[in-house]
Scaffold this active site. Structure first.
Site, PDB file in Angstrom:
ATOM      1  CG  HIS A  88      -2.062  -0.931   1.206  1.00 45.94           C
ATOM      2  ND1 HIS A  88      -2.287  -1.838   2.231  1.00 45.94           N
ATOM      3  CD2 HIS A  88      -2.974  -1.441   0.431  1.00 45.94           C
ATOM      4  CE1 HIS A  88      -3.407  -2.404   1.913  1.00 45.94           C
ATOM      5  NE2 HIS A  88      -3.947  -2.221   0.554  1.00 45.94           N
TER       6      HIS A  88
ATOM      7  CB  CYS B 174      -1.657  -0.837   8.664  1.00 43.09           C
ATOM      8  SG  CYS B 174      -0.963  -0.347   7.089  1.00 43.09           S
TER       9      CYS B 174
END
Length: 287
Positions: free
Chosen positions: A180, A274
């Protein structure tokens, strides 16, 4: 939209004062199927769940001690990556966007978030049939940076631009092995950002350098997710103790670095950003 909703859901950046956040404890955390480079490294060692739970609880207590309202989604045995709540959605303006997960082992996590949102009658938008995960969405006022990878697709970024006409969607191309965008780039103020430049397309890197003072993260500290810090506002940033260079650079720039050890959790490829899905930030004149 009524005042209650306005006061309950809002996010306009990555660095304003954090007031409310969604998390999920790593009760069933396990590297079952390798889906990123970090997991590949730790596959044999895997996750020591009692330690991960202990570290996560300490992190939650840290958030609460800073007057942040913490909402915990129920952990389900089916979902081994559920601790990474950022990926299943993102808050932009007064709306919580619900992602559609790319990896089969994560598909379904978003239904638990959706159920909680609907139970509390919060404004939301379901990104059905679009590949956009929250870890690839980084917000800075009217600029939205969207990482393009095998988790978030170019077509979906274009669709997001059509949907969000008041914002400018800025696609950022990077090497897919880094999973990501927030694993290699993170905005910490209107003028500063953390970056692991080696992973980002040269043209996009130049565009970012024209807007931000880029704090370079080394390969060693990228592996321990040095970019994946969590800003809670007023120049306070939660970071891993092991990322000494990143922490030193932040302190040199006047940030208060709050060190917290979640080293067991990062074995699965995600850190503080996250593990948190902010749904209320209040704008800080300090920034």
């Amino acid at each position: 939209m009524n005042q209650i909703v306005k006061d309950t859901v809002f996010c306009g950046s990555e660095y304003d004062r954090l007031k409310k956040v969604i998390v999920c404890e790593p009760r069933f955390m396990k590297i079952r199927e390798v889906i990123n480079e970090t997991q590949k490294y730790y596959k044999e060692d895997n996750i020591k769940i009692p330690l991960a739970l202990q570290q996560h609880e300490a992190f939650i207590n840290l958030l609460k001690n800073h007057d942040i309202d913490v909402i915990q989604l129920p952990a389900e045995p089916t979902y081994n990556e559920q601790v990474f709540t950022r990926d299943i959605g993102f808050t932009l303006g007064h709306t919580i966007f619900i992602a559609e997960m790319a990896s089969p082992i994560r598909q379904g996590e978003e239904t638990i978030l959706k159920s909680w949102i609907e139970d509390h009658s919060l404004p939301n938008y379901n990104l059905n049939h679009e590949r956009i995960e929250g870890g690839d969405v980084i917000i800075d006022r009217d600029s939205i940076y969207v990482g393009l990878s095998n988790r978030t697709h170019k077509h979906s970024a274009r669709q997001l631009q059509k949907l969000l006409t008041d914002y400018e969607i800025k696609p950022i191309r990077f090497e897919e092995k880094y999973l990501h965008l927030d694993c290699i780039f993170n905005i910490i103020s209107p003028t500063e950002a953390l970056i692991f430049p080696d992973a980002i397309d040269e043209e996009d890197r130049k565009q970012l350098s024209e807007r931000y003072d880029l704090i370079i993260v080394s390969p060693e500290e990228q592996f321990t997710l040095g970019t994946n810090v969590l800003s809670i506002g007023h120049k306070k940033i939660i970071s891993l103790p092991m990322n000494t260079q990143v922490n030193m650079e932040l302190r040199k720039r006047g940030y208060e670095v709050i060190e917290c050890d979640i080293s067991e959790i990062i074995k699965s490829g995600g850190s503080f950003r996250c593990c948190t899905l902010p749904f209320l930030r209040t704008e800080s004149p300090l920034q």
